[in-house]
Design a protein around this motif. Structure first.
Motif, PDB file in Angstrom:
ATOM      1  N   THR A 156     -11.220  -0.393  -5.174  1.00 31.29           N
ATOM      2  CA  THR A 156     -10.008  -0.893  -4.516  1.00 31.29           C
ATOM      3  C   THR A 156      -8.903   0.163  -4.614  1.00 31.29           C
ATOM      4  OG1 THR A 156      -9.340  -1.953  -6.562  1.00 31.29           O
ATOM      5  CG2 THR A 156     -10.532  -3.293  -4.971  1.00 31.29           C
ATOM      6  N   ALA A 157      -8.104   0.257  -3.588  1.00 33.43           N
ATOM      7  CA  ALA A 157      -6.995   1.228  -3.577  1.00 33.43           C
ATOM      8  C   ALA A 157      -5.915   0.774  -4.522  1.00 33.43           C
ATOM      9  CB  ALA A 157      -6.442   1.360  -2.165  1.00 33.43           C
ATOM     10  N   PRO A 158      -5.230   1.755  -5.215  1.00 31.48           N
ATOM     11  CA  PRO A 158      -4.155   1.356  -6.127  1.00 31.48           C
ATOM     12  C   PRO A 158      -3.003   0.735  -5.316  1.00 31.48           C
ATOM     13  CG  PRO A 158      -4.280   3.753  -5.911  1.00 31.48           C
ATOM     14  CD  PRO A 158      -5.411   3.164  -5.151  1.00 31.48           C
ATOM     15  N   PRO A 159      -2.267  -0.114  -5.939  1.00 30.30           N
ATOM     16  CA  PRO A 159      -1.171  -0.772  -5.208  1.00 30.30           C
ATOM     17  C   PRO A 159      -0.136   0.265  -4.769  1.00 30.30           C
ATOM     18  CG  PRO A 159      -1.148  -1.366  -7.545  1.00 30.30           C
ATOM     19  CD  PRO A 159      -2.339  -0.531  -7.316  1.00 30.30           C
ATOM     20  N   ARG A 160       0.443   0.040  -3.609  1.00 25.58           N
ATOM     21  CA  ARG A 160       1.475   0.964  -3.080  1.00 25.58           C
ATOM     22  C   ARG A 160       2.817   0.622  -3.703  1.00 25.58           C
ATOM     23  NH1 ARG A 160       0.578   1.584   3.324  1.00 25.58           N
ATOM     24  NH2 ARG A 160      -1.243   2.870   3.154  1.00 25.58           N
ATOM     25  N   THR A 161       3.501   1.658  -4.000  1.00 24.77           N
ATOM     26  CA  THR A 161       4.864   1.451  -4.495  1.00 24.77           C
ATOM     27  C   THR A 161       5.834   1.995  -3.463  1.00 24.77           C
ATOM     28  OG1 THR A 161       4.775   3.543  -5.696  1.00 24.77           O
ATOM     29  CG2 THR A 161       4.241   1.529  -6.929  1.00 24.77           C
ATOM     30  N   GLY A 162       6.898   1.407  -3.277  1.00 23.12           N
ATOM     31  CA  GLY A 162       7.845   1.836  -2.237  1.00 23.12           C
ATOM     32  C   GLY A 162       8.876   2.830  -2.766  1.00 23.12           C
ATOM     33  N   THR A 163       9.348   3.792  -2.003  1.00 19.08           N
ATOM     34  CA  THR A 163      10.408   4.713  -2.348  1.00 19.08           C
ATOM     35  C   THR A 163      11.526   4.633  -1.400  1.00 19.08           C
ATOM     36  OG1 THR A 163       8.976   6.397  -1.454  1.00 19.08           O
ATOM     37  CG2 THR A 163       9.819   6.624  -3.735  1.00 19.08           C
TER      38      THR A 163
END
Length: 149
Positions: free
Chosen positions: A142-149
């Motif tokens: 599974t892809a790591p969770p995206r974090t927003g910038t």
């Protein structure tokens, strides 16, 4: 008095087909491959043998033969009863000798009939190999969770 003698003779002699052909017949049983267990039903006592084999059956019996062998599909053959030319001639002889009593004896004993097919021959079919289970599917990471910038 003469008629009584003829009737008594007919009763003793039975039917013409009964006298000339008998009330039993030999049934040959074969299989490809040989070595199958054949179970014959419709007899006074169910009988089993290993092919190739032969059994004695009553002509008036409703016979079926079941075949079983490890690694092969089971099969069942239902036999029919037919009147061959020799049986018809014996049955017709009752008109001259056996009269109604002889015809009745032949009809009850099935003396004018033969079982078909004889020999009973089957080609056994191999069992289908068991289906192999599908290999387990690999899971995608599974892809790591995206974090927003």
């Amino acid at each position: 008095m003469r008629i009584v003698g003829i009737v008594a003779l007919c009763a003793v002699m039975g039917g013409c087909a009964s006298v000339t052909r008998g009330t039993t017949e030999n049934l040959s049983i074969v299989s490809t491959p040989p070595g199958a267990e054949a179970t014959i039903t419709g007899l006074d006592v169910p009988t089993a043998c290993v092919t190739p084999c032969a059994v004695v059956v009553k002509r008036n019996a409703d016979v079926s033969v079941s075949f079983q062998k490890d690694g092969y599909e089971p099969q069942v053959v239902q036999l029919t009863k037919e009147i061959p030319a020799t049986g018809a001639a014996g049955f017709a002889g009752n008109v001259l000798i056996g009269g109604l009593v002889g015809m009745g004896v032949d009809a009850v004993t099935g003396a004018a009939t033969d079982h078909k097919p004889n020999p009973v021959a089957v080609t056994l079919q191999p069992l289908a190999p068991p289906a192999r289970p599908a290999p387990p599917r690999k899971r995608r990471p599974t892809a790591p969770p995206r974090t927003g910038t």
